[in-house]
Design a protein around this motif. Sequence first.
Motif, PDB file in Angstrom:
ATOM      1  N   SER A  43     -10.547 -25.093  50.396  1.00  0.00           N
ATOM      2  CA  SER A  43     -10.262 -24.982  51.819  1.00  0.00           C
ATOM      3  C   SER A  43     -11.373 -25.623  52.630  1.00  0.00           C
ATOM      4  O   SER A  43     -12.548 -25.549  52.261  1.00  0.00           O
ATOM      5  CB  SER A  43     -10.122 -23.507  52.218  1.00  0.00           C
ATOM      6  N   THR A  47      -5.683 -24.464  49.998  1.00  0.00           N
ATOM      7  CA  THR A  47      -4.853 -24.717  48.829  1.00  0.00           C
ATOM      8  C   THR A  47      -5.272 -23.764  47.718  1.00  0.00           C
ATOM      9  O   THR A  47      -6.445 -23.698  47.369  1.00  0.00           O
ATOM     10  CB  THR A  47      -5.018 -26.171  48.328  1.00  0.00           C
ATOM     11  N   VAL A  67      -0.039 -23.638  46.071  1.00  0.00           N
ATOM     12  CA  VAL A  67       0.421 -23.147  47.367  1.00  0.00           C
ATOM     13  C   VAL A  67      -0.591 -23.624  48.395  1.00  0.00           C
ATOM     14  O   VAL A  67      -1.786 -23.391  48.246  1.00  0.00           O
ATOM     15  CB  VAL A  67       0.507 -21.602  47.390  1.00  0.00           C
ATOM     16  N   GLU A  68      -0.088 -24.321  49.414  1.00  0.00           N
ATOM     17  CA  GLU A  68      -1.008 -24.832  50.427  1.00  0.00           C
ATOM     18  C   GLU A  68      -0.418 -24.675  51.816  1.00  0.00           C
ATOM     19  O   GLU A  68       0.789 -24.540  51.978  1.00  0.00           O
ATOM     20  CB  GLU A  68      -1.374 -26.285  50.161  1.00  0.00           C
ATOM     21  N   ASP A  69      -1.319 -24.665  52.789  1.00  0.00           N
ATOM     22  CA  ASP A  69      -0.887 -24.622  54.179  1.00  0.00           C
ATOM     23  C   ASP A  69      -1.717 -25.612  54.989  1.00  0.00           C
ATOM     24  O   ASP A  69      -2.664 -26.200  54.479  1.00  0.00           O
ATOM     25  CB  ASP A  69      -0.968 -23.205  54.755  1.00  0.00           C
ATOM     26  N   ASN A  70      -1.346 -25.774  56.218  1.00  0.00           N
ATOM     27  CA  ASN A  70      -2.094 -26.674  57.087  1.00  0.00           C
ATOM     28  C   ASN A  70      -2.666 -25.911  58.270  1.00  0.00           C
ATOM     29  O   ASN A  70      -2.773 -26.435  59.364  1.00  0.00           O
ATOM     30  CB  ASN A  70      -1.211 -27.845  57.551  1.00  0.00           C
ATOM     31  N   GLY A  71      -3.044 -24.663  58.018  1.00  0.00           N
ATOM     32  CA  GLY A  71      -3.590 -23.796  59.057  1.00  0.00           C
ATOM     33  C   GLY A  71      -5.037 -24.121  59.386  1.00  0.00           C
ATOM     34  O   GLY A  71      -5.509 -25.240  59.184  1.00  0.00           O
ATOM     35  N   GLY A 125      -6.713 -26.373  56.572  1.00  0.00           N
ATOM     36  CA  GLY A 125      -5.821 -25.595  55.727  1.00  0.00           C
ATOM     37  C   GLY A 125      -6.479 -25.111  54.446  1.00  0.00           C
ATOM     38  O   GLY A 125      -7.680 -25.250  54.248  1.00  0.00           O
TER      39      GLY A 125
END
Length: 73
Positions: free
Chosen positions: A53, A60, A3-7, A58
Motif C-alpha cells: 500500500s 493490495t 484484492v485491491e482498491d484505489n482508496g 490504494g
Amino acid sequence: LVVEDNGIGIPQEYQKGIFELFFKAAAGSGSGLGLYLVKQLVTELGGSIQLASVEGGGATFSVLLPNSMKARH
C-alpha cells in the motif's frame, strides 16, 4: 488471490500491525478481528498474505496458497 482498491491507502505506521489481533487504526473502526482471522486461516492452510500500500494509491492484499492442500482434521 489478489484484492485491491484505489482508496486512500494504508499509512505506513499502520501496515506493520494490521494483521494483529484487535488492531484498530482509529477509534470506532471495527472489532479488529477481520485481517487477523484471514491471516490465521491462510497460515493454517500453508499459505501467506501480503500487503502492499502507498498512501493515496490504494492497497493490495495478495494471498498465496499452495497448489495442493491436504484436509486437516
